[in-house]
Design a protein around this motif. Structure first.
Motif, PDB file in Angstrom:
ATOM      1  N   GLY A  12     -19.310   7.983 -19.188  1.00 10.74           N
ATOM      2  CA  GLY A  12     -20.438   8.877 -19.448  1.00 10.74           C
ATOM      3  C   GLY A  12     -20.367  10.125 -18.601  1.00 10.74           C
ATOM      4  O   GLY A  12     -21.364  10.806 -18.373  1.00 10.74           O
ATOM      5  N   LEU A  13     -19.189  10.468 -18.106  1.00 13.46           N
ATOM      6  CA  LEU A  13     -19.054  11.609 -17.204  1.00 13.46           C
ATOM      7  C   LEU A  13     -18.559  12.861 -17.915  1.00 13.46           C
ATOM      8  O   LEU A  13     -18.441  13.915 -17.317  1.00 13.46           O
ATOM      9  N   GLY A  14     -18.212  12.750 -19.180  1.00 15.13           N
ATOM     10  CA  GLY A  14     -17.726  13.938 -19.874  1.00 15.13           C
ATOM     11  C   GLY A  14     -17.154  13.535 -21.207  1.00 15.13           C
ATOM     12  O   GLY A  14     -17.109  12.352 -21.553  1.00 15.13           O
ATOM     13  N   PRO A  15     -16.737  14.501 -21.968  1.00 13.87           N
ATOM     14  CA  PRO A  15     -16.247  14.210 -23.317  1.00 13.87           C
ATOM     15  C   PRO A  15     -14.801  13.730 -23.339  1.00 13.87           C
ATOM     16  O   PRO A  15     -14.310  13.267 -24.372  1.00 13.87           O
ATOM     17  N   ASP A  16     -14.111  13.834 -22.217  1.00 11.37           N
ATOM     18  CA  ASP A  16     -12.668  13.594 -22.228  1.00 11.37           C
ATOM     19  C   ASP A  16     -12.326  12.128 -22.483  1.00 11.37           C
ATOM     20  O   ASP A  16     -12.728  11.231 -21.750  1.00 11.37           O
ATOM     21  N   HIS A  17     -11.560  11.908 -23.585  1.00  9.30           N
ATOM     22  CA  HIS A  17     -11.173  10.542 -23.906  1.00  9.30           C
ATOM     23  C   HIS A  17      -9.676  10.482 -24.212  1.00  9.30           C
ATOM     24  O   HIS A  17      -9.161   9.550 -24.782  1.00  9.30           O
ATOM     25  N   ALA A  18      -8.969  11.592 -23.808  1.00  3.69           N
ATOM     26  CA  ALA A  18      -7.535  11.649 -24.085  1.00  3.69           C
ATOM     27  C   ALA A  18      -6.785  10.669 -23.188  1.00  3.69           C
ATOM     28  O   ALA A  18      -5.734  10.159 -23.544  1.00  3.69           O
ATOM     29  N   GLY A  19      -7.366  10.428 -22.027  1.00  2.00           N
ATOM     30  CA  GLY A  19      -6.712   9.492 -21.129  1.00  2.00           C
ATOM     31  C   GLY A  19      -7.717   8.955 -20.141  1.00  2.00           C
ATOM     32  O   GLY A  19      -8.887   9.328 -20.182  1.00  2.00           O
ATOM     33  N   ILE A  20      -7.231   8.059 -19.237  1.00  2.00           N
ATOM     34  CA  ILE A  20      -8.142   7.537 -18.237  1.00  2.00           C
ATOM     35  C   ILE A  20      -8.321   8.569 -17.135  1.00  2.00           C
ATOM     36  O   ILE A  20      -7.513   9.483 -16.964  1.00  2.00           O
ATOM     37  N   LEU A  21      -9.439   8.420 -16.402  1.00  3.77           N
ATOM     38  CA  LEU A  21      -9.809   9.416 -15.390  1.00  3.77           C
ATOM     39  C   LEU A  21      -9.000   9.189 -14.114  1.00  3.77           C
ATOM     40  O   LEU A  21      -9.072   8.127 -13.505  1.00  3.77           O
ATOM     41  N   GLU A  22      -8.236  10.206 -13.727  1.00  7.86           N
ATOM     42  CA  GLU A  22      -7.461  10.073 -12.489  1.00  7.86           C
ATOM     43  C   GLU A  22      -8.359  10.378 -11.309  1.00  7.86           C
ATOM     44  O   GLU A  22      -9.102  11.355 -11.324  1.00  7.86           O
ATOM     45  N   LEU A  23      -8.297   9.517 -10.315  1.00  5.11           N
ATOM     46  CA  LEU A  23      -9.160   9.709  -9.150  1.00  5.11           C
ATOM     47  C   LEU A  23      -8.328  10.222  -7.990  1.00  5.11           C
ATOM     48  O   LEU A  23      -7.280   9.675  -7.673  1.00  5.11           O
ATOM     49  N   ASP A  24      -8.849  11.284  -7.373  1.00  7.99           N
ATOM     50  CA  ASP A  24      -8.192  11.821  -6.189  1.00  7.99           C
ATOM     51  C   ASP A  24      -9.063  11.425  -5.011  1.00  7.99           C
ATOM     52  O   ASP A  24      -9.933  12.181  -4.589  1.00  7.99           O
ATOM     53  N   THR A  25      -8.887  10.203  -4.549  1.00  8.15           N
ATOM     54  CA  THR A  25      -9.784   9.716  -3.503  1.00  8.15           C
ATOM     55  C   THR A  25      -9.020   8.893  -2.494  1.00  8.15           C
ATOM     56  O   THR A  25      -8.093   8.146  -2.839  1.00  8.15           O
ATOM     57  N   PRO A  26      -9.402   9.025  -1.233  1.00  9.33           N
ATOM     58  CA  PRO A  26      -8.764   8.169  -0.208  1.00  9.33           C
ATOM     59  C   PRO A  26      -9.341   6.764  -0.192  1.00  9.33           C
ATOM     60  O   PRO A  26      -8.866   5.913   0.553  1.00  9.33           O
ATOM     61  N   ALA A  27     -10.363   6.506  -1.001  1.00 10.32           N
ATOM     62  CA  ALA A  27     -11.028   5.203  -0.943  1.00 10.32           C
ATOM     63  C   ALA A  27     -10.067   4.081  -1.298  1.00 10.32           C
ATOM     64  O   ALA A  27      -9.220   4.224  -2.173  1.00 10.32           O
ATOM     65  N   ALA A  28     -10.222   2.958  -0.594  1.00 14.30           N
ATOM     66  CA  ALA A  28      -9.354   1.805  -0.809  1.00 14.30           C
ATOM     67  C   ALA A  28      -9.654   1.179  -2.163  1.00 14.30           C
ATOM     68  O   ALA A  28     -10.791   1.254  -2.639  1.00 14.30           O
ATOM     69  N   PRO A  29      -8.661   0.560  -2.787  1.00 14.16           N
ATOM     70  CA  PRO A  29      -8.914  -0.178  -4.025  1.00 14.16           C
ATOM     71  C   PRO A  29     -10.017  -1.202  -3.794  1.00 14.16           C
ATOM     72  O   PRO A  29     -10.080  -1.826  -2.734  1.00 14.16           O
TER      73      PRO A  29
END
Lengths: 793, 342
Positions: free
Chosen positions: A127-144
Motif C-alpha cells: 500500500g506504499l505506491g503503485p509500483d508492482h513491477a518488482g518487489i521493494l528493495e530496502l536500503d536499510t542497515p536493519a537486521a533481518p
C-alpha cells in the motif's frame, strides 16, 4: 486540512501520540474530526534478507529464494515471482500468518509444486505506491527480522482538522504545530532539508531581501511590474537557473503523500511542500516560455482568454488579477496557472512567485470561474503577509536542494505600501469581565506569547502585537477568545446565577400556532411538515432566483397542495385513513420582500374512527370536514363566521368582507380503494379567542321537546334555527338538529328536519304549558316567514 | 274512584315481579305498566285529570308515587342484570376496545416545544422573525464580512434584491436587539433555508432554535451554566457536556457544546462517529460588533447567544436515521410519536 503526525513531530522535534494531539486540538483550537492511521497495517511485515536464489523447478518466471527473516528456525524457502530479486538484498517480507493491508491473512501454500513459507512484497502490496513491477528493495542497515515499520518510517496518522474560516494559519503544519506546542509543549523549528546545503542563515542570496517600496524592478534579467497593487499588495519574485526537473526524493514524496498529495515533479513538489508547511502558495513558471522576459501583475482585460492547467479555456474579467508575461496572461492570480507556462521536464530556468493576493478579489475570481485550488482556498482566507520572505527563502532552499540550480541574485520584493504588524489593546480586567472568572495578567501574557503574540504593558492595558498569520485578530474580543480557548473552556465553572427577566414578551405568533395545533391534535389529527419549496401556486407565487431544481423553484402560497401530495404519498403506501394538518409559513409576492403569514390546513380521508368489531365504521364525509374546519377556525381566526360557499360545495370563513378560510372536497390522484378527500385552510390570526366567562350552572330543571318540521325547497336549517331562536327568546337554552328525512313521504323538494329544543328558566321551574305556548308561537312564525310546517308523525 | 285505587293497589303487588325478571321479562313489564300507549299505570294517570278535584289529588298522588317506585325498581334491576351478565362470563374481554383516532404533533415540533419549555424554566421567552430576510439582517449586521469564506457554509436562496430566505434564526437577534432594550433573554425557534440538496443528514429547509441573552455583566460562565442546565434537563441529569472552540462571525469567543453520546455513553459508536460525543449546539459571547450594529452599548452590555438544530437532536434521541423522514409525512412514522411520552 489533513495534518500528518510525523510532519508535526519533525517541526516540534518530539514524538506525539495522535489521539492526544487530536483531543487537545479539539479542546483548545479546532475540531479534529478523525484520526486516520496510515500504513499501520504493516505491523506483521519484517525485513527479510535473501541469502540465495535458484530457479523454480517447474516455472521459468519464478525464483526459489532462501530468506533470512530472523526466525529461530533458520532461513525459509520462499517462492518469488519478481524479476528484480537478488541474493544479498533486503526486502519487505511477510511470514506465514501475517496479515497484509486489506486484511488478507497469508497462508502457507504450494506454488507450482513448491511450498512457499511467506512472501516478498512489492510497494503496491504494502500500500506504499503503485509500483508492482518488482518487489521493494530496502536500503536499510536493519537486521533481518526487524519489524518493517521500525526500519522504514512510513507509519503515520492523519489528523483531519476542521479549520474554521477565520483561521488560515491552521492550513499548514507550522501553524498547527504552534498550537500543539502551546498546549503540549515543544518548540517549533523548521526541520533541516535532507541533502540541503548546510548554508548558514545569513549571507546567502536567498536571505531576506530588502523590501522595495516600488511597483517595478528587475531580478536576474527578468522585469517585474506590479500594476495592480490593490489586487496584489506584495509580490516577491526569484529566478533560479539551471534546475533539473525530475522525480522528487523519497522523503519529499512521502511528506506529500502523508497529506494526500500526489508527487508531480521536484520543483512543483517543493512549492507544494512549502504550501503545506508554511501556508504560502507559490508558483514556479518556466522562464524560457516567458515573453519579455517580464512578469506583469495587472488586472485582466475583459474577455481575455487563458487555458488553465486543468485544460479548460476560460475568459477573464477586469475584476480579476492576472499574472502575465510581456504579452498575455499566464496565471489567473492566486487560483491556477496555465498549461503553457508550467514547469516541465525541459525547464531549466524558472521564475518563482511568492505573492499576497487580496482575499476578496480571489474569492470573487474563483466563484466567477467556478475554480477552486489549494492556493485560492488559502489566499481567500488571508495568508501571512509578513512571513512571505521566510517562505520564499524556504522554497528556494528546497528547490535548490532537490532540483539543483542556482540563485544568482537576491529575490525582488515589491511592496509599494508596506504594513507594520498590527497592535491591539487588551484590558486584562475586560478578560475577567467577559469570562466571569479572574484571569491573572501573567496568565494572559503567557498564553498569548505561546502562540506568537507579543504583549507589552501600556498603562492599565496590554499592547498586543498580532503576528502576520492571524489576520482574524483585530480587536480586544478576539484576544479574549485566544486566552479563553488556550486556558480551556472546561476550566470555567458552570453555576447558574441570578438573572434579570427580559423585556421581550413571549411571541403571540407562537402561542397562536400552539393553540391551533393542540386543537387539531385533540380532534385526532396528525401534524405534518411539508416542504415550503415547490411548483408555482398562482400568479403571485414567490420565485426563488437560484433554486436547487426546477420543481423546487417557488415558495408555497398555500399549504393544501403540499398536504394533498402527502396524502398521495401515504396512499402509495396503501394507508387509507388519513387526517393530516400543518401549521406553516406561506408566501406571496410583495413590494420588495415577499409577504408572508402563517396558515393552517388539514386534509381528511378514510374511516371516521378506527375499525371496530362492534359496528361498521363509515368514512369521513362533508360533515366531518365541516366539524374540523370549525374547530380550526374557532382558534385560528376567532370571530370569523363559517358559511356555505356562494357557489359549489364547501364553506368559507369570513371576517367582515374578507375570506380567511376555505373548506371543501379536493381532487387528488387517488387509488380506487381510497375514500373521498376533504381539506381546509385558514389564515392564522395571532389574536387569542375570547377568554371563556363562567356561567352559573343551572339550578332548575329543563324541558326538552323534539320538533319535526317540513322545510320547503330553498329553506335552510340555519334560517329555521334563526327563527326558532327568535321565537324561543330567553327560555330557549339550546337547539340541535338531530334528524333529516328526504323521501317519498314528502312532496318533491321538501325535506323533513327534526330539532331538539331545550328550554330552561334559570329562576324557576318551567311549566309544560309555557313551553307549549312558546312552541306554538314559533311554529306560527315559521309557517308565516318560511312556509315551514310541523311534520305529522 | 275506588276502582282506580284498587287497580293501583293491584299494580303495586306487581312490583315484586321486577327483581325476578330477566332481560326479556323486564322489557315486557315496562311496556305493560309504563308503556306509552298500553301501560296500565299510564292509563290511570291519563284518567286523573277527568276526576273530581278532591279525588284527583288522592289518586294522582298515589299513581305518581307508584310510577316513581316502578321506575326506580326497573332501573335497579337493569343495573343488576348488566352486572350479572358481565359476571356470568359471556363476554370476551380480550376483544379490542372502541377507539378514536390518536392525533399528535410532529416529532420536530415536540422537540422544539420541549427545548423552548426548558428554556422557559430558565427564564427565556420566545421571539420570532420572518423567513424571508434582508441580507443585512441575515449576514452583515451579524458581522459576517462581505465576500468572506464564512459565507460558504450559508449558501442561501435569493427571493429578491438583497432578500434571502434566512439561513439561520440569528437575524432575529438583530430584530430583537433593535426592538427591545436589555435585559434580553429569548429563544427563537423557526424554519431556516440553505442551498443544500437532500441527503440522509441534510435538508434545504430545517428548524433551528436560537438563543440570545444580553444584559450588564453577562459572562461566559453564564453561557456555560445555562447551556449545561439545558443539556441536563433535556437529556439526563448526569449528562456530561464539554465546550470547545468554534467560529461564528457573530460571537467571540465562540464555543461548540457537545454532550456524551446518549447511545454509547462515550465508548464510541456509529451514531457519534466513534467520537463518544454528540455535537448539540454552537454558542458564544455576543460579538461587540453585533451589539454596536444594533445600537446597544457594547462596553456596558455583554451577552451570549447559541443555536441548535432540533432535527439533529431528535434524530439522536429517537434513533431516526434519515432527516428526510421528517418531510415524508408517512402516517406510520408520524403516529409512532403521537402518544404523549414525557
Amino acid at each position: 486540512m489533513i495534518v500528518s503526525r510525523r510532519w508535526l513531530e519533525a517541526l516540534l522535534g518530539r514524538s506525539l501520540v495522535a489521539r492526544e494531539v487530536a483531543e487537545r486540538l479539539t479542546m483548545t483550537c479546532a475540531a479534529v474530526e478523525a484520526v486516520v492511521p496510515v500504513h499501520q497495517d504493516l505491523g506483521d511485515v519484517l525485513v527479510g534478507q535473501v541469502l540465495e536464489t535458484k530457479p523454480h523447478p517447474n516455472a521459468d518466471r519464478l525464483t526459489l529464494c532462501l530468506v533470512d527473516a530472523g526466525g529461530v528456525g533458520g532461513p525459509l524457502e520462499v517462492v518469488c515471482g519478481a524479476p528484480n530479486v537478488q541474493a544479498g538484498r533486503k526486502y519487505p517480507f511477510a511470514p506465514v500468518g501475517a496479515t497484509l493491508p486489506g486484511g488478507v491473512k497469508l497462508e502457507r501454500r504450494k506454488i507450482r509444486g513448491v511450498e512457499s513459507n511467506g512472501m516478498l512484497l512489492s510497494a503496491r502490496e504494502l500500500g506504499l505506491g503503485p509500483d508492482h513491477a518488482g518487489i521493494l528493495e530496502l536500503d536499510t542497515p536493519a537486521a533481518p527480522g526487524t519489524r518493517f515499520l521500525d526500519a522504514v518510517p512510513v507509519a503515520d496518522d492523519q489528523l483531519v482538522l476542521d479549520v474554521p474560516a477565520n483561521r488560515p494559519d491552521l492550513l499548514c503544519h507550522k501553524g498547527v504545530a504552534r498550537e500543539v506546542a502551546a498546549v503540549l509543549g515543544g518548540t517549533v523549528k523548521l526541520p533541516e532539508i535532507p541533502g540541503g546545503k548546510a548554508v548558514g542563515r545569513s549571507g546567502g542570496p536567498s536571505d531576506r531581501p530588502a523590501v522595495r517600496q516600488s511597483d517595478r524592478g528587475v531580478v536576474d534579467g527578468v522585469e517585474i511590474r506590479l500594476e495592480d497593487p490593490e489586487g496584489c499588495p506584495r509580490y516577491i519574485a526569484a529566478v533560479i537557473r539551471g534546475v533539473r526537473v525530475g522525480k522528487s526524493p523519497e522523503w519529499l514524496a512521502a511528506r506529500l503523500a502523508a497529506v494526500g498529495q500526489r508527487a508531480i515533479n521536484n520543483v512543483v513538489d517543493a512549492t507544494n511542500y512549502v504550501l503545506f508547511e508554511l501556508n504560502q502558495p507559490l508558483h514556479a513558471f518556466d522562464l524560457a516560455r516567458l515573453r519579455g522576459p517580464a512578469v506583469v501583475i495587472r488586472r485582466a482585460k475583459s474577455n481575455e482568454p487563458i487555458t488553465t492547467l486543468d485544460g479548460v479555456a476560460r475568459k477573464l474579467t477586469a475584476e480579476m488579477t492576472a499574472i502575465c508575461d510581456a504579452e498575455r496572461p499566464t496565471i489567473v492570480a492566486g487560483v491556477m496557472g496555465s498549461a503553457e507556462s508550467e514547469v516541465s521536464e525541459k525547464t531549466t530556468d524558472l521564475v518563482l512567485e511568492c505573492a499576497y493576493f487580496q482575499p476578496t478579489r480571489i474569492r470573487r475570481t474563483r466563484r466567477a470561474l467556478g475554480l477552486t485550488s489549494e492556493s485560492s482556498y488559502r489566499f481567500e482566507r488571508g495568508i501571512d503577509l509578513l512571513g512571505m520572505p521566510d517562505a520564499m527563502r524556504r522554497a528556494i532552499d528546497l528547490i535548490v536542494a532537490v532540483a539543483g540550480g542556482e540563485l544568482r541574485e537576491a529575490p525582488l520584493d515589491l511592496w509599494p505600501k508596506p504594513e507594520q504588524s498590527r497592535s491591539v489593546f487588551l484590558r486584562p480586567a475586560r478578560v475577567s469581565h467577559l469570562l466571569g472568572v479572574e484571569v491573572p495578567r501573567g496568565d494572559i501574557e503567557r498564553v498569548l506569547s505561546a502562540i506568537g503574540f507579543v504583549a507589552a504593558p501600556k498603562d492599565e492595558r496590554l499592547a498586543v502585537q498580532v503576528p502576520g498569520w492571524r489576520p482574524d485578530v483585530t480587536r480586544e474580543a478576539d484576544l479574549i477568545e485566544e486566552v479563553a480557548r488556550l486556558r480551556g473552556y472546561d476550566v470555567l465553572p458552570d453555576d447558574l446565577r441570578p438573572y434579570r427577566p427580559g423585556t421581550v414578551p413571549d411571541a403571540p405568533a407562537l402561542r397562536a400556532r400552539s393553540r391551533v395545533r393542540d386543537q387539531l391534535v385533540r380532534a385526532g389529527m396528525l401534524e405534518a411538515r411539508t416542504l415550503p419549496l415547490g411548483a408555482p401556486d398562482g400568479p403571485d407565487a414567490v420565485e426563488i432566483r437560484n433554486p436547487l431544481s426546477a420543481e423546487h423553484a417557488h415558495l408555497r402560497a398555500r399549504l393544501l397542495p403540499g398536504l394533498v401530495r402527502r396524502v398521495e404519498y401515504n396512499w402509495a403506501g396503501t394507508v387509507r385513513d388519513l387526517r393530516l394538518f400543518e401549521v406553516g409559513t406561506v408566501f406571496k409576492r410583495g413590494k420588495g420582500a415577499p409577504e408572508e403569514w402563517t396558515s393552517v390546513a388539514g386534509v381528511l380521508t378514510g374511516a371516521q374512527r378506527p375499525l371496530h368489531w362492534s359496528a361498521k365504521v363509515p368514512d369521513m364525509d362533508l360533515w366531518d370536514l365541516k366539524y374540523h374546519f370549525e374547530l380550526a377556525v374557532q382558534v385560528a381566526s376567532p370571530g370569523a363566521l363559517v358559511q356555505p360557499l356562494p357557489t359549489g360545495v364547501g364553506w368559507q370563513a369570513v371576517v367582515g368582507e374578507q375570506r380567511v378560510g376555505w373548506a371543501g372536497p379536493l381532487e387528488a390522484d387517488a387509488p380506487r380503494w381510497a375514500g373521498a378527500l376533504f381539506g381546509f385552510e385558514v389564515r392564522l390570526s395571532e389574536v387569542a379567542p375570547a377568554r371563556p366567562a363562567y356561567r352559573p350552572l343551572p339550578a332548575t330543571p329543563s324541558v326538552v321537546r323534539d320538533v319535526a318540521l317540513v322545510l320547503p325547497g330553498g329553506v335552510t336549517a340555519a334560517a329555521v334555527g334563526e327563527a326558532l331562536r327568535r321565537a324561543g327568546g330567553t327560555l330557549l337554552e339550546s337547539l340541535e338538529v338531530f334528524d333529516e328525512y328526504r323521501g317519498p313521504k314528502l312532496k318533491g323538494g321538501e325535506r323533513g328536519v327534526a330539532w331538539r329544543l331545550t328550554f330552561r328558566d334559570p329562576a324557576r321551574t318551567l311549566r309544560e304549558a309555557e313551553v307549549d305556548q312558546v312552541i306554538m308561537t314559533a311554529l306560527k312564525a315559521l309557517e308565516e316567514e318560511l312556509d315551514v310546517r310541523r311534520r305529522e308523525s | 274512584m275506588s276502582d282506580l285505587l284498587a287497580a293501583l293497589n293491584a299494580l303495586r303487588e306487581r312490583l315484586t315481579e321486577v327483581p325476578q325478571a330477566d332481560e326479556r321479562r323486564l322489557r315486557e313489564l315496562k311496556t305493560e305498566i309504563l308503556g306509552r300507549k298500553a301501560g296500565a299505570l299510564t292509563h290511570i294517570l291519563a284518567a286523573v285529570p277527568s276526576l273530581e278535584p278532591k279525588d284527583r289529588k288522592a289518586v294522582g298522588g298515589v299513581a305518581n308515587a307508584l310510577k316513581r317506585d316502578f321506575e326506580t325498581a326497573f332501573a335497579a334491576r337493569e343495573r343488576e342484570l348488566k352486572r350479572a351478565s358481565v359476571a356470568a362470563g359471556d363476554l370476551d374481554l380480550t376483544m379490542p376496545g372502541r377507539a378514536g383516532w390518536q392525533g399528535g404533533l410532529h416529532l420536530v415540533t415536540q422537540v422544539v416545544d420541549e427545548i423552548c419549555e426548558i428554556f422557559r424554566e430558565l427564564g427565556f421567552t420566545r421571539a420570532v422573525g420572518p423567513e424571508a430576510e434582508s441580507e443585512r439582517n441575515n449576514f452583515y449586521a451579524l458581522n459576517f464580512p462581505h465576500d468572506h469564506p464564512a459565507l460558504d457554509a450559508q449558501d442561501s436562496f435569493y427571493v429578491g434584491d438583497g432578500v434571502v430566505l434566512r439561513t439561520h434564526t440569528s437575524p432575529v437577534q438583530i430584530r430583537t436587539l433593535e426592538a427591545y432594550p436589555p435585559p434580553i433573554r429569548v429563544v427563537i425557534p423557526g424554519q431556516v433555508y440553505r442551498r443544500d440538496p437532500f441527503d440522509p443528514s441534510h435538508s434545504p429547509v430545517f428548524e433551528q432554535i436560537e438563543g440570545l441573552v444580553v444584559d450588564e455583566g453577562v459572562t461566559f460562565v453564564d453561557l456555560k451554566a445555562a447551556l449545561t442546565a439545558f443539556a441536563r434537563r433535556f437529556f439526563t441529569s448526569d449528562t456530561t457536556v464539554r465546550f470547545r472552540p468554534s467560529y461564528f462571525p457573530f460571537t467571540e469567543p465562540s464555543a461548540e457544546m457537545d454532550v456524551r453520546c446518549q447511545i454509547c455513553k462515550g465508548s464510541g459508536c456509529p451514531t457519534c462517529k466513534q467520537s463518544g460525543w454528540m455535537e448539540i449546539l454552537g454558542s458564544g459571547m455576543v460579538h461587540p460588533a453585533v451589539l454596536d450594529n444594533c445600537g446597544v452599548d457594547s462596553e456596558r452590555y455583554t451577552g451570549y447567544a447559541f443555536g441548535m438544530g432540533p432535527e439533529r437532536i431528535a434524530m439522536n434521541r429517537y434513533g431516526v436515521s434519515d432527516i428526510r423522514l421528517f418531510w415524508e409525512d408517512d402516517v406510520r412514522f408520524l403516529s409512532q410519536f403521537a402518544r404523549p411520552h414525557r
